[in-house]
Design a protein around this motif. Structure first.
Motif, PDB file in Angstrom:
ATOM      1  N   ARG A  68       3.083   3.072   4.233  1.00  0.00           N
ATOM      2  CA  ARG A  68       2.900   3.618   2.927  1.00  0.00           C
ATOM      3  C   ARG A  68       3.529   2.811   1.650  1.00  0.00           C
ATOM      4  O   ARG A  68       2.578   2.676   0.565  1.00  0.00           O
ATOM      5  N   GLN A  69       4.530   2.081   1.921  1.00  0.00           N
ATOM      6  CA  GLN A  69       4.835   1.246   0.846  1.00  0.00           C
ATOM      7  C   GLN A  69       3.904  -0.018   0.676  1.00  0.00           C
ATOM      8  O   GLN A  69       3.486  -0.291  -0.394  1.00  0.00           O
ATOM      9  N   VAL A  70       3.740  -0.642   1.696  1.00  0.00           N
ATOM     10  CA  VAL A  70       3.130  -1.882   1.754  1.00  0.00           C
ATOM     11  C   VAL A  70       1.727  -1.852   1.174  1.00  0.00           C
ATOM     12  O   VAL A  70       1.124  -2.817   0.635  1.00  0.00           O
ATOM     13  N   MET A  71       1.244  -0.841   1.398  1.00  0.00           N
ATOM     14  CA  MET A  71      -0.455  -0.472   1.244  1.00  0.00           C
ATOM     15  C   MET A  71      -0.462  -0.253  -0.439  1.00  0.00           C
ATOM     16  O   MET A  71      -1.506  -0.564  -0.707  1.00  0.00           O
ATOM     17  N   ARG A  72       0.441  -0.152  -1.143  1.00  0.00           N
ATOM     18  CA  ARG A  72       0.458   0.110  -2.567  1.00  0.00           C
ATOM     19  C   ARG A  72       0.215  -1.680  -3.110  1.00  0.00           C
ATOM     20  O   ARG A  72       0.123  -1.436  -4.299  1.00  0.00           O
TER      21      ARG A  72
ATOM     22  N   GLY B 113     -15.813  15.403  -0.486  1.00  0.00           N
ATOM     23  CA  GLY B 113     -16.379  13.994  -0.711  1.00  0.00           C
ATOM     24  C   GLY B 113     -15.423  12.947  -1.546  1.00  0.00           C
ATOM     25  O   GLY B 113     -15.834  11.681  -1.450  1.00  0.00           O
ATOM     26  N   ASN B 114     -13.922  13.292  -1.609  1.00  0.00           N
ATOM     27  CA  ASN B 114     -12.711  12.685  -2.342  1.00  0.00           C
ATOM     28  C   ASN B 114     -12.383  11.633  -0.716  1.00  0.00           C
ATOM     29  O   ASN B 114     -11.979  12.058   0.106  1.00  0.00           O
ATOM     30  N   ASP B 115     -12.456  10.175  -1.128  1.00  0.00           N
ATOM     31  CA  ASP B 115     -12.028   9.438  -0.126  1.00  0.00           C
ATOM     32  C   ASP B 115     -10.331   9.468  -0.076  1.00  0.00           C
ATOM     33  O   ASP B 115      -9.734   9.425  -1.223  1.00  0.00           O
ATOM     34  N   ARG B 116      -9.897   9.497   0.933  1.00  0.00           N
ATOM     35  CA  ARG B 116      -8.452   9.431   1.405  1.00  0.00           C
ATOM     36  C   ARG B 116      -8.161   8.509   2.033  1.00  0.00           C
ATOM     37  O   ARG B 116      -8.757   8.034   3.079  1.00  0.00           O
ATOM     38  N   LEU B 117      -6.935   7.943   1.833  1.00  0.00           N
ATOM     39  CA  LEU B 117      -6.377   6.854   2.746  1.00  0.00           C
ATOM     40  C   LEU B 117      -5.481   7.392   3.829  1.00  0.00           C
ATOM     41  O   LEU B 117      -4.497   8.594   3.402  1.00  0.00           O
ATOM     42  N   VAL B 118      -5.670   7.098   4.933  1.00  0.00           N
ATOM     43  CA  VAL B 118      -5.113   7.583   6.077  1.00  0.00           C
ATOM     44  C   VAL B 118      -4.090   6.598   6.721  1.00  0.00           C
ATOM     45  O   VAL B 118      -4.671   5.477   7.045  1.00  0.00           O
ATOM     46  N   LEU B 119      -2.844   6.857   7.108  1.00  0.00           N
ATOM     47  CA  LEU B 119      -2.305   5.760   7.698  1.00  0.00           C
ATOM     48  C   LEU B 119      -1.694   6.496   8.882  1.00  0.00           C
ATOM     49  O   LEU B 119      -1.230   7.664   9.039  1.00  0.00           O
ATOM     50  N   GLY B 120      -1.511   5.524   9.968  1.00  0.00           N
ATOM     51  CA  GLY B 120      -0.918   5.965  11.254  1.00  0.00           C
ATOM     52  C   GLY B 120      -0.162   4.897  12.058  1.00  0.00           C
ATOM     53  O   GLY B 120      -0.434   3.675  11.722  1.00  0.00           O
ATOM     54  N   VAL B 121       0.763   5.094  12.768  1.00  0.00           N
ATOM     55  CA  VAL B 121       1.580   4.156  13.637  1.00  0.00           C
ATOM     56  C   VAL B 121       1.466   4.837  14.983  1.00  0.00           C
ATOM     57  O   VAL B 121       1.932   5.734  15.378  1.00  0.00           O
ATOM     58  N   VAL B 122       0.973   3.634  15.892  1.00  0.00           N
ATOM     59  CA  VAL B 122       0.935   4.243  17.349  1.00  0.00           C
ATOM     60  C   VAL B 122       2.061   2.937  17.953  1.00  0.00           C
ATOM     61  O   VAL B 122       1.649   1.829  17.917  1.00  0.00           O
ATOM     62  N   LEU B 123       3.130   3.378  18.830  1.00  0.00           N
ATOM     63  CA  LEU B 123       3.997   2.260  19.444  1.00  0.00           C
ATOM     64  C   LEU B 123       3.936   2.627  21.115  1.00  0.00           C
ATOM     65  O   LEU B 123       3.825   3.723  21.547  1.00  0.00           O
TER      66      LEU B 123
ATOM     67  N   ARG C 275      -3.277  -5.630   0.935  1.00  0.00           N
ATOM     68  CA  ARG C 275      -4.272  -4.921   1.248  1.00  0.00           C
ATOM     69  C   ARG C 275      -5.417  -5.801   1.508  1.00  0.00           C
ATOM     70  O   ARG C 275      -6.361  -5.762   2.374  1.00  0.00           O
ATOM     71  N   ALA C 276      -5.637  -6.726   0.393  1.00  0.00           N
ATOM     72  CA  ALA C 276      -6.816  -7.651   0.427  1.00  0.00           C
ATOM     73  C   ALA C 276      -6.653  -8.715   2.034  1.00  0.00           C
ATOM     74  O   ALA C 276      -7.645  -8.725   2.637  1.00  0.00           O
ATOM     75  N   VAL C 277      -5.357  -9.055   2.263  1.00  0.00           N
ATOM     76  CA  VAL C 277      -5.307  -9.956   3.452  1.00  0.00           C
ATOM     77  C   VAL C 277      -5.642  -8.907   4.905  1.00  0.00           C
ATOM     78  O   VAL C 277      -6.335  -9.311   5.579  1.00  0.00           O
ATOM     79  N   VAL C 278      -4.893  -7.816   4.952  1.00  0.00           N
ATOM     80  CA  VAL C 278      -4.972  -7.334   6.229  1.00  0.00           C
ATOM     81  C   VAL C 278      -6.409  -6.691   6.655  1.00  0.00           C
ATOM     82  O   VAL C 278      -6.641  -6.201   7.510  1.00  0.00           O
TER      83      VAL C 278
ATOM     84  N   MET D 208       0.707  -0.760   0.037  1.00  0.00           N
ATOM     85  CA  MET D 208       0.159   0.007  -0.031  1.00  0.00           C
ATOM     86  C   MET D 208       0.338   0.476   0.131  1.00  0.00           C
ATOM     87  O   MET D 208       1.091   0.317   1.535  1.00  0.00           O
TER      88      MET D 208
END
Length: 301
Positions: free
Chosen positions: A189-193, A253-263, A198-201, A1
């Protein structure tokens, strides 16, 4: 992604690694919505610099537990790509993975020696119930040994600019596997491409022939607040960790991809307590980001 001028309500001043963060008085997302401990990084794809919501917390390497498996999957899919819907080659369960099936000290998936599973099924067992034994088996299948695979993981991290990350195993069991939220956001960001990833997670559960029962995803945020992935992690040294992905509409109304990491949520407590804190704090943050994003209209496309 991938990633324009918009209405800006303020910005986070990004800290240098190893220093505390500085906040402006009017950040796009209120500071109260961010976790009060550990470290967090968030990005909205498609909004250029405005979409980089920055990081909170000291960006120093900390144990990341099973979030490690995202890099494991990334390396395997880079070496053995899967097209949409493709199962991929068969992988034979080895004796080591079978012997580790019923560990009382780590997350494992019960499999038997000689059992044949497709690459996609193995990835599901790594990413959905977070099977440590399956992650190590996948590493051996890809590189011949876990040690050789770890070298690939660290090379991939360097290639992605993850300068504060060190992998020492494929599963995340070792507390010597460390990273920062900012580094892991680069990986997200990279893996969600990758469509197969994407289908698995995105699956809340799965079934795999030869593996008993319905297999539930450890990411219980899936299907709420637009969440479509990614991967949990928890251990006493790491506390709770979550790499997450969500979709949200902007003001146009445009869908956006939001990515986050919490550690590093409630590190030093039980893995369950840490994971619950990571999930709860991520939900609060995701909802706040979605609310802010709904106001972003000017100049977006």
């Amino acid at each position: 992604m991938a990633l324009v001028s918009v209405v800006v309500f303020g910005a986070l001043l990004r800290p240098a690694p190893g220093t505390a963060e500085t906040w402006t008085a009017a950040s796009p997302v209120e500071s109260a919505a961010w976790p009060r401990e550990g470290q967090t990084s968030v990005l909205v794809e498609g909004l250029g610099g405005t979409g980089d919501l920055g990081s909170k917390g000291v960006q120093k390497p900390v144990p990341i537990a099973s979030v490690t498996k995202v890099m494991t999957a990334y390396v395997v899919l880079r070496d053995h790509p899967l097209r949409s819907g493709e199962a991929g080659p068969d992988i034979t369960v080895d004796r080591e993975a079978a012997n580790e099936s019923f560990s009382g000290t780590e997350s494992s998936v019960p499999v038997r020696e000689g059992q044949r599973l497709s690459e996609r099924q193995v990835l599901e067992l790594v990413l959905i119930p977070s099977g440590n034994n399956i992650a190590r088996m996948l590493a051996r299948w890809d590189a011949g040994s876990q040690e050789a695979f770890v070298e690939k993981m660290n090379r991939a991290a360097r290639d992605l600019g993850m300068r504060h990350t060190t992998y020492t195993g494929a599963s995340g069991l070792e507390e010597t596997t460390v990273s920062t939220s900012g580094d892991q956001l680069k990986l997200a960001r990279q893996v969600m491409r990758d469509a197969a990833f994407r289908a698995v997670v995105a699956k809340t559960s799965t079934t795999v022939p030869g593996v008993s029962g319905i297999i539930r995803n450890t990411n219980t945020l899936l299907g709420t607040a637009g969440v479509i992935g990614l991967k949990t992690g928890s251990s006493t040294p790491a506390g709770g960790a979550l790499m997450w992905a969500a979709t949200a509409p902007d003001g146009n109304g445009n869908d956006r991809l939001v990515l986050g990491v919490v550690l590093h949520q409630q590190a030093g407590t039980s893995p369950w307590q840490g994971l619950q804190a990571a999930l709860d704090n991520s939900r609060t943050l995701i909802e706040a980001v979605r609310e802010w994003l709904s106001t972003v209209t000017s100049g977006t496309r």
